[in-house]
Design an enzyme around this catalytic site. Sequence first.
Site, PDB file in Angstrom:
ATOM      1  N   GLY A   1       0.839  -1.191   0.000  1.00 31.77           N
ATOM      2  CA  GLY A   1       0.000   0.000   0.000  1.00 31.77           C
ATOM      3  C   GLY A   1       0.871   1.236   0.000  1.00 31.77           C
ATOM      4  N   ARG A   2       0.378   2.319   0.610  1.00 34.62           N
ATOM      5  CA  ARG A   2       1.138   3.564   0.623  1.00 34.62           C
ATOM      6  C   ARG A   2       2.522   3.368   1.246  1.00 34.62           C
ATOM      7  NH1 ARG A   2      -4.056   5.184   2.072  1.00 34.62           N
ATOM      8  NH2 ARG A   2      -4.985   6.900   0.858  1.00 34.62           N
ATOM      9  N   ILE A   3       2.550   2.769   2.443  1.00 33.93           N
ATOM     10  CA  ILE A   3       3.821   2.614   3.146  1.00 33.93           C
ATOM     11  C   ILE A   3       4.699   1.589   2.438  1.00 33.93           C
ATOM     12  CG2 ILE A   3       4.881   1.920   5.329  1.00 33.93           C
ATOM     13  CD1 ILE A   3       2.311   3.008   6.720  1.00 33.93           C
TER      14      ILE A   3
ATOM     15  N   GLU B   1       1.386  -4.620  23.323  1.00 31.28           N
ATOM     16  CA  GLU B   1       1.996  -3.340  23.697  1.00 31.28           C
ATOM     17  C   GLU B   1       1.285  -2.734  24.908  1.00 31.28           C
ATOM     18  OE1 GLU B   1       2.040  -0.731  20.315  1.00 31.28           O
ATOM     19  OE2 GLU B   1       3.101  -2.184  19.066  1.00 31.28           O
TER      20      GLU B   1
ATOM     21  N   HIS C   1       7.165   1.644  19.090  1.00 27.43           N
ATOM     22  CA  HIS C   1       6.072   2.058  18.206  1.00 27.43           C
ATOM     23  C   HIS C   1       6.223   3.540  17.826  1.00 27.43           C
ATOM     24  CE1 HIS C   1       1.710   0.864  17.041  1.00 27.43           C
ATOM     25  NE2 HIS C   1       2.198   1.735  16.169  1.00 27.43           N
ATOM     26  N   ILE C   2       7.343   3.850  17.168  1.00 32.46           N
ATOM     27  CA  ILE C   2       7.666   5.242  16.848  1.00 32.46           C
ATOM     28  C   ILE C   2       7.636   5.514  15.348  1.00 32.46           C
ATOM     29  CG2 ILE C   2       9.021   5.598  18.943  1.00 32.46           C
ATOM     30  CD1 ILE C   2      11.563   5.232  17.191  1.00 32.46           C
ATOM     31  N   GLY C   3       6.936   4.675  14.597  1.00 23.34           N
ATOM     32  CA  GLY C   3       6.905   4.858  13.143  1.00 23.34           C
ATOM     33  C   GLY C   3       6.454   6.238  12.711  1.00 23.34           C
TER      34      GLY C   3
ATOM     35  N   ALA D   1       4.264  -2.713  11.087  1.00 17.09           N
ATOM     36  CA  ALA D   1       2.816  -2.758  10.815  1.00 17.09           C
ATOM     37  C   ALA D   1       2.061  -2.839  12.141  1.00 17.09           C
ATOM     38  CB  ALA D   1       2.489  -3.941   9.912  1.00 17.09           C
ATOM     39  N   ARG D   2       1.736  -4.024  12.568  1.00 16.27           N
ATOM     40  CA  ARG D   2       1.107  -4.274  13.864  1.00 16.27           C
ATOM     41  C   ARG D   2       1.727  -5.536  14.448  1.00 16.27           C
ATOM     42  NH1 ARG D   2      -0.345   0.231  13.804  1.00 16.27           N
ATOM     43  NH2 ARG D   2      -2.446   1.094  14.111  1.00 16.27           N
TER      44      ARG D   2
ATOM     45  N   ARG E   1      -2.867  -8.530  -1.222  1.00 19.31           N
ATOM     46  CA  ARG E   1      -4.159  -9.191  -1.397  1.00 19.31           C
ATOM     47  C   ARG E   1      -4.569  -9.186  -2.858  1.00 19.31           C
ATOM     48  NH1 ARG E   1      -8.994  -6.615   1.928  1.00 19.31           N
ATOM     49  NH2 ARG E   1      -8.354  -4.883   0.608  1.00 19.31           N
TER      50      ARG E   1
END
Length: 324
Positions: free
Chosen positions: A152-154, A264, A282-284, A234-235, A174
């Site tokens: 996707g975008r990232i 987290e 989690h500093i993206g 991502a997650r 996907r």
Amino acid sequence: MKKILVTSSLTGPGMDALKNTFQVTYPDKGRYSRDELLSIIPEFDGILLTGYRMDAQMIRAAKNLKIISVYGAGYDNVDVDEASRHNILVANAPESVTESTAELAFGLMIDVMRRISMKDRWLRNNPGEKWGMMMNEGQNLFGKTLGIIGLGRIGKAVARRALAFGMKVVYHNRNQLSQELEEELKVKYLPLDELLKTADVVSLNTPLTPGTRHLIGERELNLMKESTYLINTARGEVVDEQALIRHLQQGKLAGAGLDVFEREPYIPEALLKLENVVLTPHIGTATHQVRVAMTNEACQNIIDFFQGKMPASTINPQVFNKFK
């Protein structure tokens, strides 16, 4: 005047515009507890959501709510189906987070492959140690194959950086991109299993959905080469964390760069002890410029909605049609 709840104390032109348009409530400092949020949410028409979970209980309590504007690209903390059943529109803020998250993914990649953090610790803790010509070796990025899961975008932003570093880029999505777009981006589609067997580095850039939870588990990790590095911005729940720990401990993976974790802010002690892992909290999206842009984007969603315009990044557009 519409009443808007902002769940963190945010600043910037976006918040100024929100305050000039609506009656805005936010915490002076710290965070609301869940019980506090449940008690006050019934009175609000809109919410700018920063990190809290809008589950079915919270949504049912929000009797006047018309819009949830999520502070960031990921909206797995919102029960979108339940929101839709209650005619609550959900929008996110994906545009502002792209480049900073891609930067961090690449930073983790460079760090773990060139062993930067590891050797920084080594120098600080062993000041008398001698250096040697054949010591402290890492791995080049140049010439390696990067496998991106979620283009996707990232994912596309990560691909652009990889090409600049002389890497080959394969991806799994996907839906496969058009041939024209693949040629433009200089990427090649592979089925997931083939990507995992092929890639020297695997970058996870997919949203968390029921279909992507533990997308990378024991079976998938076993497909990867022992020389492969895993990067996750991502997650955390996209990866079976315990399976990953076992593979890293047993030398079945070369290393990992992780910005996200399954539970987290808890991080397993085993991960903290591994030298071949680089960890960030989690500093993206944690740059000043991006935080301001995220605030602007999330606030604009609310302003647009109450001005009768569908927010640009609406998740459940069928709800907006009911307000026409």
